[in-house]
Scaffold this motif. Structure first.
Motif, PDB file in Angstrom:
ATOM      1  N   VAL A  86      15.952  31.918  30.329  1.00  0.00           N
ATOM      2  CA  VAL A  86      17.410  31.839  30.275  1.00  0.00           C
ATOM      3  C   VAL A  86      17.929  31.348  31.626  1.00  0.00           C
ATOM      4  CG1 VAL A  86      19.519  33.178  29.971  1.00  0.00           C
ATOM      5  CG2 VAL A  86      17.516  33.684  28.591  1.00  0.00           C
ATOM      6  N   GLU A  87      18.909  30.437  31.589  1.00  0.00           N
ATOM      7  CA  GLU A  87      19.497  29.942  32.833  1.00  0.00           C
ATOM      8  C   GLU A  87      20.243  31.051  33.546  1.00  0.00           C
ATOM      9  OE1 GLU A  87      21.826  26.351  33.134  1.00  0.00           O
ATOM     10  OE2 GLU A  87      20.698  25.523  31.455  1.00  0.00           O
ATOM     11  N   ASN A  88      20.159  31.036  34.881  1.00  0.00           N
ATOM     12  CA  ASN A  88      20.852  31.995  35.748  1.00  0.00           C
ATOM     13  C   ASN A  88      20.519  33.449  35.418  1.00  0.00           C
ATOM     14  OD1 ASN A  88      22.135  29.802  37.002  1.00  0.00           O
ATOM     15  ND2 ASN A  88      23.777  29.846  35.492  1.00  0.00           N
ATOM     16  N   ALA A  89      19.321  33.695  34.942  1.00  0.00           N
ATOM     17  CA  ALA A  89      18.907  35.067  34.645  1.00  0.00           C
ATOM     18  C   ALA A  89      18.609  35.794  35.953  1.00  0.00           C
ATOM     19  CB  ALA A  89      17.661  35.061  33.764  1.00  0.00           C
ATOM     20  N   THR A  90      18.946  37.071  36.005  1.00  0.00           N
ATOM     21  CA  THR A  90      18.672  37.856  37.204  1.00  0.00           C
ATOM     22  C   THR A  90      17.254  38.398  37.132  1.00  0.00           C
ATOM     23  OG1 THR A  90      19.519  39.858  36.171  1.00  0.00           O
ATOM     24  CG2 THR A  90      21.076  38.568  37.457  1.00  0.00           C
ATOM     25  N   THR A  91      16.616  38.455  38.284  1.00  0.00           N
ATOM     26  CA  THR A  91      15.270  39.011  38.323  1.00  0.00           C
ATOM     27  C   THR A  91      15.347  40.524  38.203  1.00  0.00           C
ATOM     28  OG1 THR A  91      15.257  39.228  40.724  1.00  0.00           O
ATOM     29  CG2 THR A  91      14.453  37.134  39.797  1.00  0.00           C
ATOM     30  N   LEU A  92      14.209  41.142  37.989  1.00  0.00           N
ATOM     31  CA  LEU A  92      14.158  42.593  37.853  1.00  0.00           C
ATOM     32  C   LEU A  92      14.587  43.269  39.146  1.00  0.00           C
ATOM     33  CD1 LEU A  92      13.424  44.934  36.004  1.00  0.00           C
ATOM     34  CD2 LEU A  92      11.090  44.785  36.850  1.00  0.00           C
ATOM     35  N   GLU A  93      14.212  42.703  40.291  1.00  0.00           N
ATOM     36  CA  GLU A  93      14.614  43.267  41.584  1.00  0.00           C
ATOM     37  C   GLU A  93      16.132  43.217  41.759  1.00  0.00           C
ATOM     38  OE1 GLU A  93      12.546  41.263  44.682  1.00  0.00           O
ATOM     39  OE2 GLU A  93      10.598  42.022  44.055  1.00  0.00           O
ATOM     40  N   GLU A  94      16.750  42.080  41.418  1.00  0.00           N
ATOM     41  CA  GLU A  94      18.207  41.957  41.515  1.00  0.00           C
ATOM     42  C   GLU A  94      18.900  42.948  40.586  1.00  0.00           C
ATOM     43  OE1 GLU A  94      18.352  37.168  42.530  1.00  0.00           O
ATOM     44  OE2 GLU A  94      18.702  37.875  40.495  1.00  0.00           O
ATOM     45  N   TYR A  95      18.360  43.104  39.390  1.00  0.00           N
ATOM     46  CA  TYR A  95      18.934  44.036  38.424  1.00  0.00           C
ATOM     47  C   TYR A  95      18.876  45.464  38.953  1.00  0.00           C
ATOM     48  CZ  TYR A  95      19.616  46.621  34.096  1.00  0.00           C
ATOM     49  OH  TYR A  95      20.074  47.493  33.141  1.00  0.00           O
ATOM     50  N   GLU A  96      17.728  45.838  39.528  1.00  0.00           N
ATOM     51  CA  GLU A  96      17.587  47.188  40.077  1.00  0.00           C
ATOM     52  C   GLU A  96      18.516  47.403  41.266  1.00  0.00           C
ATOM     53  OE1 GLU A  96      13.412  47.464  40.844  1.00  0.00           O
ATOM     54  OE2 GLU A  96      12.941  48.006  38.777  1.00  0.00           O
ATOM     55  N   GLU A  97      18.682  46.383  42.114  1.00  0.00           N
ATOM     56  CA  GLU A  97      19.598  46.497  43.258  1.00  0.00           C
ATOM     57  C   GLU A  97      21.036  46.686  42.776  1.00  0.00           C
ATOM     58  OE1 GLU A  97      18.983  42.997  45.571  1.00  0.00           O
ATOM     59  OE2 GLU A  97      17.022  43.667  46.311  1.00  0.00           O
ATOM     60  N   GLN A  98      21.432  45.937  41.750  1.00  0.00           N
ATOM     61  CA  GLN A  98      22.783  46.081  41.201  1.00  0.00           C
ATOM     62  C   GLN A  98      22.977  47.465  40.602  1.00  0.00           C
ATOM     63  OE1 GLN A  98      23.096  42.875  38.415  1.00  0.00           O
ATOM     64  NE2 GLN A  98      23.288  41.300  39.998  1.00  0.00           N
ATOM     65  N   ALA A  99      21.958  47.983  39.929  1.00  0.00           N
ATOM     66  CA  ALA A  99      22.061  49.309  39.325  1.00  0.00           C
ATOM     67  C   ALA A  99      22.166  50.389  40.404  1.00  0.00           C
ATOM     68  CB  ALA A  99      20.856  49.573  38.425  1.00  0.00           C
ATOM     69  N   GLU A 100      21.389  50.242  41.487  1.00  0.00           N
ATOM     70  CA  GLU A 100      21.457  51.208  42.581  1.00  0.00           C
ATOM     71  C   GLU A 100      22.821  51.160  43.270  1.00  0.00           C
ATOM     72  OE1 GLU A 100      18.190  50.461  45.187  1.00  0.00           O
ATOM     73  OE2 GLU A 100      16.705  51.097  43.704  1.00  0.00           O
ATOM     74  N   ALA A 101      23.364  49.958  43.467  1.00  0.00           N
ATOM     75  CA  ALA A 101      24.674  49.823  44.096  1.00  0.00           C
ATOM     76  C   ALA A 101      25.756  50.449  43.215  1.00  0.00           C
ATOM     77  CB  ALA A 101      24.992  48.353  44.363  1.00  0.00           C
ATOM     78  N   ALA A 102      25.668  50.235  41.918  1.00  0.00           N
ATOM     79  CA  ALA A 102      26.651  50.822  41.002  1.00  0.00           C
ATOM     80  C   ALA A 102      26.535  52.342  40.995  1.00  0.00           C
ATOM     81  CB  ALA A 102      26.446  50.268  39.592  1.00  0.00           C
ATOM     82  N   GLU A 103      25.319  52.842  41.056  1.00  0.00           N
ATOM     83  CA  GLU A 103      25.121  54.291  41.077  1.00  0.00           C
ATOM     84  C   GLU A 103      25.660  54.896  42.373  1.00  0.00           C
ATOM     85  OE1 GLU A 103      21.327  57.255  41.282  1.00  0.00           O
ATOM     86  OE2 GLU A 103      21.240  55.617  39.824  1.00  0.00           O
ATOM     87  N   ALA A 104      25.422  54.217  43.501  1.00  0.00           N
ATOM     88  CA  ALA A 104      25.937  54.704  44.783  1.00  0.00           C
ATOM     89  C   ALA A 104      27.468  54.690  44.786  1.00  0.00           C
ATOM     90  CB  ALA A 104      25.397  53.845  45.920  1.00  0.00           C
ATOM     91  N   ALA A 105      28.059  53.656  44.210  1.00  0.00           N
ATOM     92  CA  ALA A 105      29.524  53.592  44.136  1.00  0.00           C
ATOM     93  C   ALA A 105      30.069  54.707  43.255  1.00  0.00           C
ATOM     94  CB  ALA A 105      29.957  52.231  43.602  1.00  0.00           C
ATOM     95  N   ALA A 106      29.389  55.012  42.177  1.00  0.00           N
ATOM     96  CA  ALA A 106      29.837  56.089  41.291  1.00  0.00           C
ATOM     97  C   ALA A 106      29.741  57.436  41.993  1.00  0.00           C
ATOM     98  CB  ALA A 106      29.011  56.097  40.016  1.00  0.00           C
ATOM     99  N   VAL A 107      28.701  57.633  42.786  1.00  0.00           N
ATOM    100  CA  VAL A 107      28.556  58.888  43.525  1.00  0.00           C
ATOM    101  C   VAL A 107      29.654  59.015  44.568  1.00  0.00           C
ATOM    102  CG1 VAL A 107      27.071  60.105  45.172  1.00  0.00           C
ATOM    103  CG2 VAL A 107      26.088  59.104  43.108  1.00  0.00           C
ATOM    104  N   GLU A 108      29.978  57.921  45.262  1.00  0.00           N
ATOM    105  CA  GLU A 108      31.056  57.946  46.245  1.00  0.00           C
ATOM    106  C   GLU A 108      32.396  58.251  45.586  1.00  0.00           C
ATOM    107  OE1 GLU A 108      31.157  54.391  48.572  1.00  0.00           O
ATOM    108  OE2 GLU A 108      29.123  54.673  49.314  1.00  0.00           O
ATOM    109  N   ASP A 109      32.652  57.646  44.426  1.00  0.00           N
ATOM    110  CA  ASP A 109      33.897  57.914  43.704  1.00  0.00           C
ATOM    111  C   ASP A 109      33.979  59.382  43.286  1.00  0.00           C
ATOM    112  OD1 ASP A 109      34.673  55.305  43.997  1.00  0.00           O
ATOM    113  OD2 ASP A 109      34.041  54.687  41.976  1.00  0.00           O
TER     114      ASP A 109
END
Length: 123
Positions: A86-109
């Motif tokens: 698929v064009e512009n697909a995110t790698t597994l590492e990028e996906y995990e980084e985005q998930a960790e960032a979203a989780e950290a933001a949710a914890v801060e909120d």
């Protein structure tokens, strides 16, 4: 865990080779315990040869495939299932980084809203 050759995902990929290895091993044991065609030396040698040779080659193929799969995961980018072409697909590492960032933001909120609640309770 990073040094393991056969991690969980690699073993799942190799299941298509491991299951036939167990089937062949079962028949070797079954024919050794219950000789279905008698104990004639030539017939038994051919019978076990027809089981042992594919078993050995399949075991070697499985090991080499496992090393190739694990090595490719270290060299090339790994994508989520079905996303490699698929064009512009995110790698597994990028996906995990985005998930960790979203989780950290949710914890801060959650921390900020908990702090606001305790401030309101104090008043």
């Amino acid at each position: 865990m990073a040094n393991e050759i056969f991690d969980r995902e690699t073993l799942l990929d190799l299941t298509v080779n491991i299951i036939p290895l167990f089937i062949i091993a079962f028949f070797v044991v079954a024919f050794a315990v219950f000789p279905a065609f008698g104990v004639e030396p030539l017939a038994s040698a051919v019978q076990f040869g027809l089981l042992a040779v594919p078993f050995v080659f399949l075991a070697i193929l499985t090991y080499l495939s496992g090393k190739a799969i694990a090595g490719d995961e270290k060299r090339a980018p790994v994508y989520l299932p079905g996303q490699a072409t698929v064009e512009n697909a995110t790698t597994l590492e990028e996906y995990e980084e985005q998930a960790e960032a979203a989780e950290a933001a949710a914890v801060e909120d959650d921390d900020e809203s908990a702090a606001e609640l305790t401030d309101e309770d104090d008043e």
